[in-house]
Enzyme design. Structure first.
Site, short mmCIF file in Angstrom:
data_model
loop_
_atom_site.label_atom_id
_atom_site.label_comp_id
_atom_site.label_asym_id
_atom_site.label_seq_id
_atom_site.Cartn_x
_atom_site.Cartn_y
_atom_site.Cartn_z
N ASP A 182 0.80 -1.31 -0.01
CA ASP A 182 -0.13 -0.02 -0.12
C ASP A 182 0.82 1.33 0.05
O ASP A 182 2.00 1.37 0.45
CB ASP A 182 -0.95 0.20 1.31
CG ASP A 182 -1.91 -0.79 1.17
OD1 ASP A 182 -2.44 -1.16 -0.03
OD2 ASP A 182 -2.60 -1.27 1.97
N ARG A 234 -2.26 -0.98 -8.17
CA ARG A 234 -3.43 -0.44 -7.79
C ARG A 234 -3.68 1.00 -7.88
O ARG A 234 -2.68 1.79 -7.44
CB ARG A 234 -3.97 -0.91 -6.64
CG ARG A 234 -5.24 -0.61 -5.76
CD ARG A 234 -5.56 -0.55 -4.47
NE ARG A 234 -5.44 -1.94 -3.98
CZ ARG A 234 -4.68 -2.24 -2.78
NH1 ARG A 234 -3.94 -1.22 -2.07
NH2 ARG A 234 -4.75 -3.64 -2.48
#
Length: 362
Positions: A182, A234
């Site tokens: 992330d 992402r």
């Protein structure tokens, strides 16, 4: 008996040391008054000045220890937070993943936690994520894992974070699974990308991915480089409070950049280089722009996926699955749910109103 409030602490003399349940509920409600007042004030600011004011306030509260203490002590907070968080243990995460798989959706699991302050906490987080990978394999759910480098020791020792992710990737590789790193606040972007590239090129892990945030000015250059590298990416809008020196202050500019980056990630060069992109958004305009692009340019539906957060826009999740698109749901779990919960409130005014309107129902 008389009530005495001193320095924000409620003292209630009682004849018996054991209070009944009604008294306990009253105390919990009184203790929430400062946060409730702040929430109402935030809603007022939204009405008067717009969404951005509330977002900054809630992002501040996500880092405020005093607010965390108040909110986490209030039972209704967890009841509302559980809309966005699968539970506090691996078993709850597995149940949520299995249910989503049964509804035709893939999953990415996240053990909540960030900004640990010592080596022991970082290693404990690593061991929990190793157990998570083991359990994914044992249960057989269709799920990969997302991790935050600050949870694995980045702010304590970069080498520690690198080693912890390396160990996790080894376990994931053994199972044929993947881990995506992330992205956190902007000061960590360069370090995060450096660790990602070391893991991929120096250590040879092909099962590692990374996240790009559309609200940062730098993201177009980062995406251009990652496309050339054939990365597993992402794309998100971004959920941290960033200064206008590094991030678009206006939602319209972030949205425009999101669409631009989506087109780069799904473009011909990206497909030729093996890029696999997750378009992570609940914004129907962004979703419609993505669908329009893939139809116009012949992007296969299995060549990318939509990603959405657990508990948000379930109707939209179901609709995309029914249209034949691949959908993956980001499912967080763990006891460190407060910062994540507050960022979800910051994203949409409706989330905050849902929370405030439920405060005094029980």
């Amino acid at each position: 008996s008389d009530f005495m409030i001193l320095y924000g602490t409620l003292k209630i003399p009682t004849e018996s040391a054991k209070m009944n349940e009604m008294e306990k509920k009253f105390i919990r409600r009184i203790s929430l008054i400062p946060f409730l007042a702040g929430s109402i004030f935030a809603v007022g600011l939204v009405y008067r000045y717009g969404h951005q004011w509330m977002r900054y306030i809630l992002l501040y509260l996500s880092r405020a220890s005093w607010a965390r203490h108040i909110v986490t002590q209030w039972p209704i907070a967890w009841q509302v937070a559980s809309r966005f968080v699968a539970g506090e243990d691996i078993e709850s995460a597995m149940m949520a993943a299995r249910e989503l798989n049964n509804r035709g959706m893939c999953v990415t699991l996240d053990f909540l936690g960030e900004s640990v302050t010592n080596r022991e906490e970082a290693i404990a987080a690593r061991e929990e994520i190793l157990r998570l990978l083991d359990e994914i394999e044992r249960v057989g759910v269709d799920a990969n894992v997302s991790v935050k480098l600050s949870q694995l020791g980045l702010k304590t020792d970069e080498a520690l974070a690198l080693e912890n992710v390396r160990i996790l990737l080894e376990r994931a590789k053994r199972y044929g699974n993947k881990i995506r790193i992330d992205m956190e606040e902007s000061p960590l972007v360069d370090t995060t990308l450096r660790i990602y590239r070391r893991l991929r090129y120096e250590y040879g892990f092909e099962n590692v991915g990374v996240v790009i945030q559309a609200y940062l000015y730098r993201s177009e250059a980062d995406v251009r480089q990652l496309v050339q590298e054939g990365a597993w990416i992402r794309l998100v809008k971004g959920a941290y409070a960033e200064p206008p020196e590094v991030a678009f202050p206006n939602k319209a500019d972030t949205d425009a950049n999101f669409v631009r980056l989506m087109q780069m990630l799904l473009g011909e060069e990206a497909r030729e280089r093996g890029v696999y992109a997750a378009i992570a958004t609940h914004d129907e305009k962004m979703i419609d722009a993505t669908i329009e692009y893939v139809k116009k340019h012949g992007v296969p539906r299995d060549g990318f996926e939509f990603q959405m957060l657990f508990g948000i826009r379930r109707d939209l999740q179901e609709s995309l699955v029914q249209q034949g698109y691949r959908v993956r749901i980001y499912v967080p779990y763990g006891t460190a749910w407060y910062p994540y919960f507050m960022r979800r409130l910051a994203e949409r005014p409706a989330n905050l109103w849902f929370f405030v309107s439920n405060l005094f129902r029980r």
